[in-house]
Design an enzyme around this catalytic site. Structure first.
Site, PDB file in Angstrom:
ATOM      1  N   ASP A  60      11.549  -8.176  68.551  1.00  0.00           N
ATOM      2  CA  ASP A  60      11.931  -7.867  69.779  1.00  0.00           C
ATOM      3  C   ASP A  60      12.748  -9.063  70.585  1.00  0.00           C
ATOM      4  OD1 ASP A  60      10.842  -5.257  69.538  1.00  0.00           O
ATOM      5  OD2 ASP A  60       8.937  -5.777  70.420  1.00  0.00           O
TER       6      ASP A  60
ATOM      7  N   TYR B 226       2.119 -11.867  61.737  1.00  0.00           N
ATOM      8  CA  TYR B 226       2.443 -12.193  63.119  1.00  0.00           C
ATOM      9  C   TYR B 226       1.200 -12.881  63.803  1.00  0.00           C
ATOM     10  CZ  TYR B 226       6.716  -9.397  63.545  1.00  0.00           C
ATOM     11  OH  TYR B 226       7.870  -8.888  63.355  1.00  0.00           O
TER      12      TYR B 226
END
Length: 296
Positions: A56, A110
């Site tokens: 993103d 992540y």
């Protein structure tokens, strides 16, 4: 076919994936390849091209992976020669012609740096355990399909200094070596993730950890009922999120030392700049909080 590891500071970009009229990491990479003569800018993408995934706007990476038909001379340092400092290609691996950077990724990892100085680590870990495993995460994404995932979630308090930080991509540490312990670090691993998943998960863990919600909130999130409106889960900010690992069985990436050195230079300067900004902000906050006679 060759695969490349790409690191970037995502803050100046509107995400990784190419978009019209706004700067993205992928556009920046394609421009560099065009300047090097290995990509026709009239084509939508290089021959055989695929990426491990999209991140993103504002999200950074150290292990984003792209693969395409590349000439032998196209080393990571060669690509870096046409890239801005905040996007670096730093390792490469020769892969089979049928390799696909998206579909062949076995695991993605992540790390989210959650500022939560008053959080309970035990409560955060309790939430992380409940969120781990195979669940339908429909309430942690805007996606309507692909919401059933098998996810590993770990939480630890960041008490390590920069020089003492664990160097494994996706690893963790609970060392008491000093440094800033205002952060909880979430390490989230899965084969793949639906849209905004890690950021929404971070919001849930933070809510439980600081006492805004109780452990029952996790059960609501994992329940069959769709949570919407005020009951829904908002995504945490993107800037603290980093893609730190993408695993491909049987593929061994070799780091390009000169390219790695440019990362140390560029991101080392950014780290120092961030530390200086933090210290200045601390002086300002301390100054306005102290009595006039104690300032200076």
């Amino acid at each position: 076919m060759r695969a490349y590891r790409v690191a970037y500071d995502g803050r100046p970009y509107f995400g990784f994936q190419r978009q019209p009229d706004v700067p993205t990491v992928e556009d920046t990479l394609f421009d560099a390849l065009a300047d090097l003569g290995v990509h026709d800018p009239d084509d939508p993408k290089p021959v055989g091209y695929a990426a491990a995934g999209r991140t993103d706007a504002g999200v950074s990476a150290v292990a984003q992976t792209v693969a395409f038909d590349a000439p032998k001379w196209l080393t990571p340092r060669a690509v870096c020669s046409e890239l801005p400092g905040d996007v670096r290609v730093w390792a490469a691996a020769d892969v089979p012609d049928d390799f696909h950077a998206t579909h062949d990724a076995a695991r993605r990892v992540y790390r989210y740096h959650l500022h939560a100085p008053d959080a309970s680590l035990d409560r955060a870990r309790d939430a992380a355990v409940a969120l781990s495993g195979e669940h339908d995460f429909r309430n942690l994404t805007t996606d309507d399909t692909g919401t059933v995932r098998d996810v590993s979630v770990e939480v630890y308090r960041d008490r390590s200094s920069d020089s003492d930080r664990s160097s494994d991509r996706g690893g963790n540490t609970d060392s008491d070596s000093g440094g800033d312990d205002e952060f909880l670090v979430l390490r989230v691993a899965a084969g793949g993730f639906p849209r905004e998943f890690v950021r929404r998960l971070a919001s849930v863990v933070r809510g439980v950890a600081v006492g805004d919600t109780d452990r029952g909130r996790v059960d609501e999130v994992l329940g069959a009922e769709r949570l919407a409106g005020p009951a829904g889960i908002a995504a945490a900010p993107p800037e603290p999120l980093v893609l730190v690992g993408v695993d491909y069985p049987g593929v061994a990436f070799a780091a390009d030392p000169p390219a790695v050195e440019t990362i140390r230079d560029v991101f080392g300067e950014r780290r120092v700049d961030g530390v200086v900004r933090a210290r200045v902000a601390r002086d300002v906050l301390d100054g306005v909080s102290a009595p006039e006679t104690e300032r200076g």
